[in-house]
Scaffold this motif. Sequence first.
Motif, PDB file in Angstrom:
ATOM      1  N   ASN A  94       0.834  -1.208   0.000  1.00 26.79           N
ATOM      2  CA  ASN A  94       0.000   0.000   0.000  1.00 26.79           C
ATOM      3  C   ASN A  94       0.865   1.253   0.000  1.00 26.79           C
ATOM      4  O   ASN A  94       0.583   2.205  -0.727  1.00 26.79           O
ATOM      5  N   ARG A  95       1.920   1.246   0.812  1.00 27.93           N
ATOM      6  CA  ARG A  95       2.809   2.411   0.884  1.00 27.93           C
ATOM      7  C   ARG A  95       3.538   2.606  -0.445  1.00 27.93           C
ATOM      8  O   ARG A  95       3.698   3.728  -0.912  1.00 27.93           O
ATOM      9  N   LEU A  96       3.962   1.507  -1.056  1.00 30.58           N
ATOM     10  CA  LEU A  96       4.628   1.582  -2.352  1.00 30.58           C
ATOM     11  C   LEU A  96       3.698   2.175  -3.400  1.00 30.58           C
ATOM     12  O   LEU A  96       4.118   3.009  -4.213  1.00 30.58           O
ATOM     13  N   GLU A  98       1.188   4.215  -2.821  1.00 23.30           N
ATOM     14  CA  GLU A  98       1.058   5.646  -2.504  1.00 23.30           C
ATOM     15  C   GLU A  98       2.257   6.425  -3.031  1.00 23.30           C
ATOM     16  O   GLU A  98       2.110   7.499  -3.624  1.00 23.30           O
ATOM     17  N   MET A  99       3.450   5.878  -2.812  1.00 20.31           N
ATOM     18  CA  MET A  99       4.668   6.565  -3.255  1.00 20.31           C
ATOM     19  C   MET A  99       4.750   6.618  -4.776  1.00 20.31           C
ATOM     20  O   MET A  99       5.217   7.617  -5.339  1.00 20.31           O
ATOM     21  N   ALA A 100       4.297   5.571  -5.444  1.00 15.47           N
ATOM     22  CA  ALA A 100       4.290   5.578  -6.908  1.00 15.47           C
ATOM     23  C   ALA A 100       3.355   6.669  -7.427  1.00 15.47           C
ATOM     24  O   ALA A 100       3.694   7.375  -8.389  1.00 15.47           O
ATOM     25  N   GLN A 101       2.203   6.818  -6.783  1.00 12.17           N
ATOM     26  CA  GLN A 101       1.271   7.883  -7.179  1.00 12.17           C
ATOM     27  C   GLN A 101       1.872   9.263  -6.928  1.00 12.17           C
ATOM     28  O   GLN A 101       1.729  10.168  -7.750  1.00 12.17           O
ATOM     29  N   GLU A 102       2.554   9.428  -5.778  1.00 12.09           N
ATOM     30  CA  GLU A 102       3.217  10.699  -5.476  1.00 12.09           C
ATOM     31  C   GLU A 102       4.293  11.005  -6.504  1.00 12.09           C
ATOM     32  O   GLU A 102       4.438  12.146  -6.947  1.00 12.09           O
ATOM     33  N   LEU A 103       5.053   9.976  -6.886  1.00 11.23           N
ATOM     34  CA  LEU A 103       6.109  10.159  -7.879  1.00 11.23           C
ATOM     35  C   LEU A 103       5.523  10.584  -9.224  1.00 11.23           C
ATOM     36  O   LEU A 103       6.046  11.500  -9.877  1.00 11.23           O
ATOM     37  N   LEU A 104       4.442   9.937  -9.643  1.00 12.81           N
ATOM     38  CA  LEU A 104       3.796  10.323 -10.901  1.00 12.81           C
ATOM     39  C   LEU A 104       3.317  11.774 -10.850  1.00 12.81           C
ATOM     40  O   LEU A 104       3.489  12.529 -11.813  1.00 12.81           O
ATOM     41  N   ALA A 105       2.730  12.153  -9.725  1.00 15.60           N
ATOM     42  CA  ALA A 105       2.256  13.536  -9.586  1.00 15.60           C
ATOM     43  C   ALA A 105       3.423  14.515  -9.610  1.00 15.60           C
ATOM     44  O   ALA A 105       3.347  15.586 -10.232  1.00 15.60           O
ATOM     45  N   SER A 106       4.524  14.160  -8.956  1.00 18.23           N
ATOM     46  CA  SER A 106       5.708  15.030  -8.935  1.00 18.23           C
ATOM     47  C   SER A 106       6.308  15.177 -10.332  1.00 18.23           C
ATOM     48  O   SER A 106       6.701  16.272 -10.742  1.00 18.23           O
ATOM     49  N   ARG A 107       6.379  14.067 -11.064  1.00 19.83           N
ATOM     50  CA  ARG A 107       6.903  14.131 -12.426  1.00 19.83           C
ATOM     51  C   ARG A 107       6.033  14.999 -13.313  1.00 19.83           C
ATOM     52  O   ARG A 107       6.536  15.786 -14.117  1.00 19.83           O
ATOM     53  N   ALA A 108       4.728  14.852 -13.176  1.00 17.59           N
ATOM     54  CA  ALA A 108       3.809  15.666 -13.983  1.00 17.59           C
ATOM     55  C   ALA A 108       3.976  17.144 -13.646  1.00 17.59           C
ATOM     56  O   ALA A 108       4.003  17.991 -14.548  1.00 17.59           O
ATOM     57  N   ALA A 109       4.133  17.456 -12.358  1.00 20.13           N
ATOM     58  CA  ALA A 109       4.323  18.852 -11.948  1.00 20.13           C
ATOM     59  C   ALA A 109       5.653  19.388 -12.470  1.00 20.13           C
ATOM     60  O   ALA A 109       5.733  20.538 -12.928  1.00 20.13           O
ATOM     61  N   ALA A 110       6.703  18.574 -12.431  1.00 22.91           N
ATOM     62  CA  ALA A 110       8.008  19.003 -12.936  1.00 22.91           C
ATOM     63  C   ALA A 110       7.953  19.241 -14.444  1.00 22.91           C
ATOM     64  O   ALA A 110       8.521  20.223 -14.944  1.00 22.91           O
ATOM     65  N   GLU A 111       7.288  18.358 -15.167  1.00 17.76           N
ATOM     66  CA  GLU A 111       7.151  18.535 -16.614  1.00 17.76           C
ATOM     67  C   GLU A 111       6.363  19.794 -16.942  1.00 17.76           C
ATOM     68  O   GLU A 111       6.705  20.524 -17.873  1.00 17.76           O
ATOM     69  N   GLN A 112       5.335  20.055 -16.160  1.00 19.84           N
ATOM     70  CA  GLN A 112       4.532  21.267 -16.386  1.00 19.84           C
ATOM     71  C   GLN A 112       5.365  22.509 -16.090  1.00 19.84           C
ATOM     72  O   GLN A 112       5.319  23.485 -16.845  1.00 19.84           O
ATOM     73  N   ALA A 113       6.147  22.491 -15.016  1.00 24.11           N
ATOM     74  CA  ALA A 113       6.993  23.633 -14.677  1.00 24.11           C
ATOM     75  C   ALA A 113       8.056  23.844 -15.750  1.00 24.11           C
ATOM     76  O   ALA A 113       8.341  24.983 -16.143  1.00 24.11           O
ATOM     77  N   THR A 114       8.625  22.767 -16.249  1.00 24.20           N
ATOM     78  CA  THR A 114       9.635  22.862 -17.309  1.00 24.20           C
ATOM     79  C   THR A 114       9.016  23.459 -18.565  1.00 24.20           C
ATOM     80  O   THR A 114       9.608  24.349 -19.193  1.00 24.20           O
ATOM     81  N   ALA A 115       7.853  22.997 -18.914  1.00 24.58           N
ATOM     82  CA  ALA A 115       7.174  23.534 -20.103  1.00 24.58           C
ATOM     83  C   ALA A 115       6.862  25.014 -19.925  1.00 24.58           C
ATOM     84  O   ALA A 115       7.004  25.799 -20.866  1.00 24.58           O
ATOM     85  N   SER A 116       6.487  25.407 -18.733  1.00 23.54           N
ATOM     86  CA  SER A 116       6.184  26.813 -18.454  1.00 23.54           C
ATOM     87  C   SER A 116       7.435  27.672 -18.597  1.00 23.54           C
ATOM     88  O   SER A 116       7.393  28.759 -19.169  1.00 23.54           O
ATOM     89  N   VAL A 117       8.552  27.176 -18.089  1.00 23.56           N
ATOM     90  CA  VAL A 117       9.808  27.923 -18.198  1.00 23.56           C
ATOM     91  C   VAL A 117      10.226  28.025 -19.663  1.00 23.56           C
ATOM     92  O   VAL A 117      10.608  29.096 -20.134  1.00 23.56           O
ATOM     93  N   HIS A 118      10.139  26.923 -20.392  1.00 24.64           N
ATOM     94  CA  HIS A 118      10.512  26.951 -21.802  1.00 24.64           C
ATOM     95  C   HIS A 118       9.607  27.896 -22.592  1.00 24.64           C
ATOM     96  O   HIS A 118      10.082  28.573 -23.510  1.00 24.64           O
ATOM     97  N   ALA A 119       8.360  27.964 -22.234  1.00 21.18           N
ATOM     98  CA  ALA A 119       7.433  28.860 -22.939  1.00 21.18           C
ATOM     99  C   ALA A 119       7.748  30.328 -22.667  1.00 21.18           C
ATOM    100  O   ALA A 119       7.413  31.196 -23.473  1.00 21.18           O
TER     101      ALA A 119
END
Length: 144
Positions: A94-96, A98-119
Amino acid sequence: MTGPSLPPGATSDSPIFVISVAAELAGLHAQTLRSYDRLGLVSPGRSAGGGRRYSARDIALLREVQRLSQEEGVNLAGIKRIIELEQLVDELRNRLEEMAQELLASRAAAEQATASVHASYRRDLVPVDRRSALVVWRPKPREK
């Protein structure tokens, strides 16, 4: 063998079966259930008056304890350890998740921030990779 049918609104964790019914559903004697409770193998819920109330999950666990004991020849101490380890594995899974979901959310946020900076880059500037840039150094002539 399927589990017992539950009343409407009850879950597999709802403590609803009195000890005599739980014993019959599990195919055990009520005294065996009391013994398993004292040993900590299966810990049922309690009613307001202190009586044991078993859930469908408890009954499945009682059946598994009986199977391990009778068919596999595992002693009660071994069964208790097996149950503890299975619970730990479930918690870790269960903890794994949860952490996998957190990691996916973090990656999506990082990709969005990167795209915003590039734009936001100015189009008249060109980024230069300094690691591959060539720098020519010419010392100043010495004064005489």
